[in-house]
Design an enzyme around this catalytic site. Structure first.
Site, PDB file in Angstrom:
ATOM      1  N   ILE A  62       5.612 -36.586 -10.976  1.00 55.79           N
ATOM      2  CA  ILE A  62       4.892 -37.368  -9.961  1.00 55.79           C
ATOM      3  C   ILE A  62       3.469 -36.849  -9.815  1.00 55.79           C
ATOM      4  CG2 ILE A  62       4.871 -38.092  -7.542  1.00 55.79           C
ATOM      5  CD1 ILE A  62       7.891 -37.558  -7.495  1.00 55.79           C
ATOM      6  N   CYS A  63       2.528 -37.784  -9.809  1.00 48.85           N
ATOM      7  CA  CYS A  63       1.127 -37.430  -9.586  1.00 48.85           C
ATOM      8  C   CYS A  63       0.692 -37.997  -8.231  1.00 48.85           C
ATOM      9  CB  CYS A  63       0.255 -38.006 -10.702  1.00 48.85           C
ATOM     10  SG  CYS A  63      -1.503 -37.648 -10.492  1.00 48.85           S
ATOM     11  N   VAL A  64       0.530 -37.120  -7.271  1.00 49.57           N
ATOM     12  CA  VAL A  64       0.073 -37.529  -5.954  1.00 49.57           C
ATOM     13  C   VAL A  64      -0.784 -36.384  -5.402  1.00 49.57           C
ATOM     14  CG1 VAL A  64       2.150 -36.654  -4.818  1.00 49.57           C
ATOM     15  CG2 VAL A  64       0.769 -38.410  -3.691  1.00 49.57           C
ATOM     16  N   ASN A 104       2.005 -43.826 -10.950  1.00 48.58           N
ATOM     17  CA  ASN A 104       1.895 -42.402 -10.644  1.00 48.58           C
ATOM     18  C   ASN A 104       3.142 -41.598 -10.984  1.00 48.58           C
ATOM     19  OD1 ASN A 104       0.400 -43.949  -7.950  1.00 48.58           O
ATOM     20  ND2 ASN A 104      -0.822 -42.697  -9.355  1.00 48.58           N
TER      21      ASN A 104
END
Length: 236
Positions: free
Chosen positions: A94-96, A87
């Site tokens: 950041i991929c969240v 992620n």
């Protein structure tokens, strides 16, 4: 990245300042917060790699950036320390979900930091920015763990015992000999004694010659006295 201080309304700036100050004074466990005195819309943090993960023992620097529409729009997060994680993109983005569709204005920055730390424990390969890391996580965890651990050791761990880059202890390793910069002293006492020895030899030779001359002169005087005494006896 440009500051958004001038773009945020005063009441939002006050809320941000209050929350950032609280985070700096009482940060979440395993997270350190470094507010900027010049730009309150940018927050630098350091996250400890959780135990039991390939990131354990590492310190991961991260940046949170508050946009002009914060808190209606979530902040953007970037890892500054290289990390092999499904992620986290190659540029650190950041991929969240909490930074996307699950964001709510009341969640706050503390919740964001805790969620990102949890992401190190529970990666989500379904929303991978690093597709290779996501694939390995699903298909070959041992290889994923090995790669993640390798990058952690290279980029997030300072060195064995955390001493890499620290000034070397002057007592470690071979020590220079005393007076190493003085040629006469470096050569040892024998070299320093050579001129003295030569001087003593010259003085000794001079002394010997002088003694010899004195002895010869004394003998001549004595001989002369004996001759004079004999001549005086003959006159008698």
């Amino acid at each position: 990245m440009n500051s958004n201080v001038e773009n945020l309304p005063p009441h939002v700036l006050r809320l941000v300042y209050k929350e950032v100050s609280a985070l700096a004074a009482d940060p979440p466990e395993g997270i350190k917060v470094y507010p900027s005195d010049e730009d309150i819309t940018e927050l630098l943090t350091a996250i400890e790699g959780p135990e039991g993960t390939p990131f354990a023992g590492g310190i991961f620097r991260m940046r949170l950036v508050l946009g002009k529409d914060f808190p209606a729009v979530p902040p953007k997060g970037y890892f500054l320390t290289k990390i092999f994680h499904p992620n986290v993109g190659h540029k650190g983005e950041i991929c969240v979900n909490v930074l996307k569709r699950d964001w709510k204005a009341e969640l706050g920055l503390r919740h964001v930091l805790l969620t990102i730390k949890c992401l190190l424990i529970h990666p989500n390969p379904e929303s991978a920015l690093n597709e290779e890391a996501g694939r390995l996580l699903l298909e070959d965890y041992a290889e994923y763990e090995s790669r993640a651990r390798l990058l952690t050791e290279i980029h997030a761990i300072s060195g064995p015992g955390g001493t890499s880059g620290a000034p070397q202890d002057p007592n470690d390793g071979p020590q220079p000999k005393k007076h190493a910069g003085d040629p006469m002293k470096r050569a040892g006492p024998s070299a320093a004694a050579v001129p003295a020895a030569l001087g003593n030899g010259a003085n000794g030779a001079s002394t010997t010659t002088s003694n010899s001359n004195n002895s010869s002169s004394t003998n001549n005087v004595a001989g002369k006295k004996k001759a004079d005494k004999k001549r005086a006896l003959r006159r008698l």
